[in-house]
Enzyme design. Structure first.
Site, PDB file in Angstrom:
ATOM      1  N   HIS A 186       0.734  -0.997  -0.065  1.00  0.00           N
ATOM      2  CA  HIS A 186      -0.034   0.009   0.081  1.00  0.00           C
ATOM      3  C   HIS A 186       0.965   1.125  -0.018  1.00  0.00           C
ATOM      4  CE1 HIS A 186       1.207  -0.388   4.113  1.00  0.00           C
ATOM      5  NE2 HIS A 186       1.087   0.747   4.176  1.00  0.00           N
ATOM      6  N   ASP A 188       0.943   5.204   2.041  1.00  0.00           N
ATOM      7  CA  ASP A 188       0.291   5.735   3.127  1.00  0.00           C
ATOM      8  C   ASP A 188      -0.478   7.177   2.510  1.00  0.00           C
ATOM      9  OD1 ASP A 188       1.354   3.976   4.672  1.00  0.00           O
ATOM     10  OD2 ASP A 188       2.962   4.938   5.422  1.00  0.00           O
ATOM     11  N   HIS A 243       4.716   0.170  -0.081  1.00  0.00           N
ATOM     12  CA  HIS A 243       5.691  -0.655   0.734  1.00  0.00           C
ATOM     13  C   HIS A 243       4.673  -1.939   1.463  1.00  0.00           C
ATOM     14  CE1 HIS A 243       3.832   2.920   3.059  1.00  0.00           C
ATOM     15  NE2 HIS A 243       3.748   1.888   4.059  1.00  0.00           N
ATOM     16  N   ARG A 254       8.238  -8.671  15.810  1.00  0.00           N
ATOM     17  CA  ARG A 254       8.823  -7.584  15.366  1.00  0.00           C
ATOM     18  C   ARG A 254       7.555  -6.368  15.774  1.00  0.00           C
ATOM     19  NH1 ARG A 254       7.467  -4.679  10.302  1.00  0.00           N
ATOM     20  NH2 ARG A 254       9.036  -3.210   9.947  1.00  0.00           N
TER      21      ARG A 254
END
Ligand SMILES: O=C(O)CCC(=O)C(=O)O
Ligand SMILES: [Fe+2]
Length: 314
Positions: A186, A188, A243, A254
Site C-alpha cells: 500500500h 500511506d 511498501h 517485530r
C-alpha cells in the site's frame, strides 16, 4: 530481490543545503529515506516500546477490551476485507484530542491505560517535532515561499494525525511458508510517515521499476515515507512510496511504530503553484483531506487512490 542503497540523511551534518538537496532527491526518486542522528530521545522511544510490548503480551480477552479506546485490532486491516498477519493499535496522535482515558473503568485497567497513553503522548511530541523539521526542510528544498507550508498543517490543533503500532508475532504454525505478507502492499494516504521498528527485519519498499527492496532494520533510526497527500501537494514531484511488511516464520517478534502526519479534516489539498510547470502541468484536482480519507476507506488497502483525483490530460 534487488539491492538498492536506501538514502540516508544524517541530521548531525552541518551543511543544511546539502542535506536538503539529498532529502528532496530521495523523495523524488524513492519517496523514502532513513534519518539518523535525529535527536529524538531513545529513552522516550524505549519506554513507549516497552509499554506497547507489555500490552501485546496480555491475554487476548484483555486486548479485545481496548478496541474502542486504543483501536486494538487483529488481522483485519481496514474495512474492505484486507487481512494481515498482524495485531495493532491505531489511535489519534493528536495530543490535543479528547483524552478518553478519564472514563470510569476498574483501577487496574485505568492505570494500564493511563501509563500507555502517557508514553504514547510523550512519543508523539518528539516524533511530531522531527516530522515538522523534515517537512520544513522539504518546503525549503522545493523553493516554496512559505517553507513551513507543510508543517503548519501538522501543527494545527485539530490535525488528523495517527499513531499505529504493528505487532507481528512469531509463527506458531509448523511448516508455514518461510516468508509471508504481514501487512500488504500500500501507500500511506497522509502527508508524511515516520516509521521505526525494533531490530527485526520485515519492511520492504517498491522501487520505481517495481522490484521489492528489503529495508534493513535499524532501531536507532526513523524511516520516512512520502504519503499520497504530499504527492498531491507537490503535483507528483515527491512520490508516495508503496511498501509492505513481510513476516518471517523463524524470526522474532517485530514491533513497528508508525506516526502518520495528517492535516485537519477540512484542509483543501491542491498542488502548490510552484510545482506546476510547463513540463509538469497540474496533475490533480483539489480535494479535502476528509474527502480523500473517505475515498480511502471505500477502497482496498493496495488501491491507487490518487488516480481517482487525477485531471485528464490530452
Ligand atoms: O510494519 C511495518 O513496517 C509497515 C507498516 C505500515 O506500512 C503501516 O502501518 O502503514
Ligand atoms: Fe504504511
Amino acid at each position: 530481490m534487488e539491492k538498492i542503497d536506501i538514502p540516508i540523511i544524517d541530521l548531525s551534518v552541518k551543511k543544511r543545503h546539502m542535506l536538503i538537496d539529498e532529502m528532496v532527491k530521495a523523495c523524488e526518486e524513492f519517496g523514502f529515506f532513513k534519518v539518523i542522528n535525529h535527536g529524538v530521545s531513545m529513552e522516550v522511544v524505549q519506554k513507549m516500546e516497552d509499554a506497547c510490548l507489555s500490552f501485546f503480551s496480555l491475554p487476548s480477552c484483555e486486548k479485545e477490551k481496548e478496541k474502542e479506546e486504543f483501536g486494538y485490532g487483529i488481522r483485519n486491516i481496514g474495512c474492505n476485507g484486507d487481512i494481515g498477519e498482524v495485531e495493532y493499535l491505531l489511535l489519534h496522535a493528536n495530543v490535543n484530542s479528547n483524552d478518553t482515558s478519564q472514563r470510569v473503568t476498574s483501577t487496574c485497567h485505568k492505570d494500564r491505560r493511563q501509563y500507555l497513553r502517557s508514553k504514547m503522548n510523550e512519543y508523539v511530541k518528539v516524533v511530531r517535532k522531527l516530522t515538522c523539521e523534515i517537512l520544513d526542510m522539504l518546503g525549503e528544498g522545493l523553493g516554496v515561499p512559505d517553507k513551513e507550508i507543510f508543517s503548519k498543517l501538522v501543527r494545527q490543533k485539530d490535525n488528523d494525525s495517527l499513531l499505529r503500532f504493528n505487532f507481528y508475532p512469531v509463527d506458531q504454525i509448523e511448516n508455514s511458508p518461510q516468508s509471508r505478507v504481514g501487512f500488504g502492499e500500500h501507500s500511506d494516504p497522509q502527508i508524511l510517515t515516520l516509521l521505526r521498528s525494533n531490530n527485526v527485519a520485515g519492511l520492504q519498499i517498491r522501487s520505481i521499476d517495481s522490484t521489492w527492496v528489503p529495508v534493513s532494520p535499524d532501531p536507532n533510526a526513523f524511516f520516512v515515507n512520502v504519503g499520497d497527500t504530499l504527492e498531491a501537494l507537490t503535483n507528483g514531484r515527491l512520490v508516495s512510496v508503496r511498501h509492505r511488511a513481510m513476516k518471517d516464520s523463524y524470526c522474532s517478534t517485530r514491533l513497528s511504530t508508525v506516526y502518520f502526519a495528517a492535516p485537519p479534516l477540512h484542509t483543501l489539498i491542491s498542488p502548490l503553484p510552484e510545482t506546476i510547470t510547463l513540463h509538469r502541468p497540474r496533475l490533480y484536482q483539489s480535494f479535502t483531506w476528509e474527502e480523500f480519507k473517505k475515498t480511502m476507506y471505500s477502497l482496498k488497502l493496495g488501491s491507487d487512490r490518487l488516480v481517482l483525483f487525477a485531471l485528464p490530460h490530452e
